[in-house]
Motif scaffolding. Structure first.
Motif, short mmCIF file in Angstrom:
data_model
loop_
_atom_site.label_atom_id
_atom_site.label_comp_id
_atom_site.label_asym_id
_atom_site.label_seq_id
_atom_site.Cartn_x
_atom_site.Cartn_y
_atom_site.Cartn_z
N ILE A 204 0.86 -1.18 0.00
CA ILE A 204 0.00 0.00 0.00
C ILE A 204 0.90 1.23 0.00
O ILE A 204 1.80 1.35 0.83
CB ILE A 204 -0.92 0.00 1.22
N TYR A 205 0.65 2.13 -0.92
CA TYR A 205 1.47 3.33 -1.06
C TYR A 205 0.62 4.56 -0.79
O TYR A 205 -0.56 4.63 -1.16
CB TYR A 205 2.09 3.40 -2.45
N HIS A 208 1.01 8.02 5.56
CA HIS A 208 0.90 7.06 6.66
C HIS A 208 -0.56 6.87 7.07
O HIS A 208 -0.99 5.75 7.38
CB HIS A 208 1.73 7.55 7.86
N CYS A 211 -2.29 4.67 4.44
CA CYS A 211 -1.87 3.26 4.57
C CYS A 211 -2.55 2.61 5.78
O CYS A 211 -2.98 1.45 5.72
CB CYS A 211 -0.36 3.18 4.71
N GLU A 214 -6.25 1.88 4.94
CA GLU A 214 -6.40 0.76 4.01
C GLU A 214 -6.13 -0.57 4.71
O GLU A 214 -6.81 -1.57 4.45
CB GLU A 214 -5.44 0.95 2.82
N LYS A 215 -5.14 -0.58 5.60
CA LYS A 215 -4.86 -1.82 6.33
C LYS A 215 -6.02 -2.17 7.27
O LYS A 215 -6.39 -3.35 7.40
CB LYS A 215 -3.56 -1.67 7.13
#
Length: 379
Positions: A204-205, A208, A211, A214-215
Motif C-alpha cells: 500500500i502506497y 501514513h 496506509c 487501508e490496512k
C-alpha cells in the motif's frame, strides 16, 4: 410514513378496547399495510396517590400485550429530578412509582426530537416552571417492529403543553449496524495469525494515514470472515452443542464405563463452555451489561437490551449547517458526508516539502532530538 399525535392516526382503523378515567386503550390497524398496534392515550391525575390506578392499569395491559404497544400522553409526573426546572422539586416517591411501572413492564422512551421539556406554567420571573410531563413509551415488540420510529416535541403555541408527534415508516428496512470488534475473537487460536497476515500482506502506497486506513479496511474484512467461520449464529450453535452434550451424557448413563463416551463428553463440555463464554461476552459488549454469568440463560433479555440500544442510537433526523432538515436514511447520510468533507477537506495535488527550506529555519539541537527519539518504557 405514518404520523399520529394524541387524537388520531392517519390512514388507520381504530378500535377502543378499554376506557379508564386516566387512559384510553385501543388497537389500531394501518389500512394499507395491515399492521396492528396497541395505543394507550394517557392523562394522569395530578396527585401521586390518584395515579396508582393508572400504573395498575398499565401493568394489566402489559401482561397480555403481544403486539407493538405505545403509551403516550400527559403522565403529570417526571422520571427524574433533571426533567423538572423551577422552584418546586418533584416528589421522589412519584418518580419511583413511575419508574417502577416502566421497568416492570420493560418499557422505554421512544427516541425523541425537539425540546427537553414538554410543559410550562408560563409564569413570569422566578416562579416559571418547566417539566417533561408528556412522553411516548414503547414496549420491545414496538422497537423490534418500528425500529426507526421517533417522537418530536413541537412548539406549544397558545397551550402550556407541547404536542407530541410520533412518526414511523412502515416500509423502511431495519437500520444497518456498523462494524463492531468483539472481544471474544481474541480468544480464538487463529486470531493473532489472522491479524498478522492481514497486516503484512499487500503493498500500500501513500501517506501514513492512508496506509493505516487501508490496512484497517482489509483487516475488517478478514475479521468478518473469522467471525462467520467460528462465531456466527452463536445462539443456535450453543443450543446444538447442548443437545449433543445431553445425548452423550444420557448414553453414558447407559454405559458408564465406555471410555469413548467419556472422552466425547470431555470434548463436548470444553466446546460448550467455549461457545457459551463467547456468546455471553458478545452479549455483554453489545448490551453494555456487565452482570452476566456463564450459567445465565436469560439471553432474550440481553438481546432485547441490544435492540433497545440500537433504537436509541439510530439517527432518524438531522439539521445541516444551512438549516435544512433531513429525515431519510439517504438524506442523513449525505448530511454527515457533506459536513465531514468540508471539515476535513478533499484530496488534491500538493507540492512536496523542500528539505532545504526546512533546514534553513530554526531546528532543535541534537541533544533535544535524541531526547525525543528515546525508546518508551512502561514503568
Amino acid at each position: 410514513m405514518v404520523v399520529f399525535g394524541y387524537f388520531g392516526i392517519l390512514g388507520s382503523f381504530t378500535l377502543i378496547l378499554i376506557k379508564h378515567s386516566q387512559y384510553i386503550h385501543l388497537e389500531a390497524v394501518h389500512l394499507s399495510t395491515n399492521s396492528h398496534m396497541l395505543i394507550t392515550m394517557v392523562y394522569g391525575f395530578n396527585f401521586g396517590t390518584a395515579r396508582k390506578s393508572l400504573w395498575d392499569g398499565l401493568n394489566l395491559i402489559s401482561s397480555s400485550a403481544t403486539k407493538p404497544w405505545i403509551i403516550m400522553g400527559d403522565f403529570n409526573v417526571v422520571r427524574s429530578p433533571d426533567e423538572r426546572l423551577g422552584p418546586n422539586p418533584p416528589s421522589l416517591q412519584d418518580i419511583r412509582d413511575f419508574n417502577d411501572c416502566i421497568l416492570s413492564n420493560s418499557l422505554t422512551d421512544i427516541r425523541s426530537l425537539g425540546s427537553d421539556f414538554s410543559w410550562t406554567n408560563k409564569h413570569e420571573g422566578t416562579t416559571r416552571t418547566w417539566a417533561r410531563l408528556d412522553r411516548a413509551l414503547v414496549n420491545l415488540y414496538w422497537i423490534q417492529t418500528y425500529s426507526t420510529s421517533s417522537a418530536e416535541y413541537l412548539p406549544p403555541g397558545v397551550s402550556d403543553h407541547s404536542p407530541v408527534e410520533v412518526k414511523l415508516d412502515l416500509n423502511s428496512a431495519p437500520p444497518k449496524t456498523g462494524f463492531q470488534f468483539l472481544n471474544c475473537w481474541i480468544s480464538h487460536p487463529s486470531f493473532l495469525d489472522t491479524v498478522s497476515k492481514s497486516w503484512s500482506t499487500g503493498n500500500i502506497y501513500g501517506t501514513h494515514m492512508y496506509c493505516l486506513m487501508e490496512k484497517l479496511k482489509k483487516l475488517k474484512g478478514d475479521l468478518k470472515h473469522l467471525h462467520s467461520l467460528h462465531f456466527a449464529n452463536l445462539i443456535s450453535r450453543v443450543s446444538e452443542c447442548r443437545i449433543k452434550l445431553q445425548n452423550c451424557q444420557e448414553a453414558i448413563m447407559m454405559s458408564p464405563l465406555d471410555t469413548d463416551l467419556l472422552n466425547e463428553e470431555q470434548v463436548l463440555l470444553a466446546q460448550f463452555k467455549k461457545l457459551k463464554q463467547a456468546e455471553l461476552s458478545a452479549l455483554n459488549q453489545r448490551a453494555k451489561i456487565t452482570h452476566i454469568r456463564l450459567d445465565d440463560c436469560s439471553t432474550k433479555y440481553f438481546y432485547d437490551r441490544i435492540a433497545e440500544r440500537h433504537h436509541c442510537n439510530y439517527i432518524s433526523q438531522i439539521t445541516d449547517a444551512q438549516g435544512v432538515v433531513h429525515d431519510t436514511d439517504t438524506g442523513v447520510g449525505a448530511a454527515f458526508t457533506s459536513y465531514y468533507t468540508q471539515l476535513l477537506g478533499t484530496p488534491r495535488d500538493r507540492t512536496d516539502l523542500d528539505p532545504d527550506i526546512l533546514a534553513s529555519g530554526r531546528c532543535l539541537p541534537s541533544s533535544e532530538v535524541q531526547g525525543l527519539t528515546k525508546p518508551i518504557y512502561r514503568e
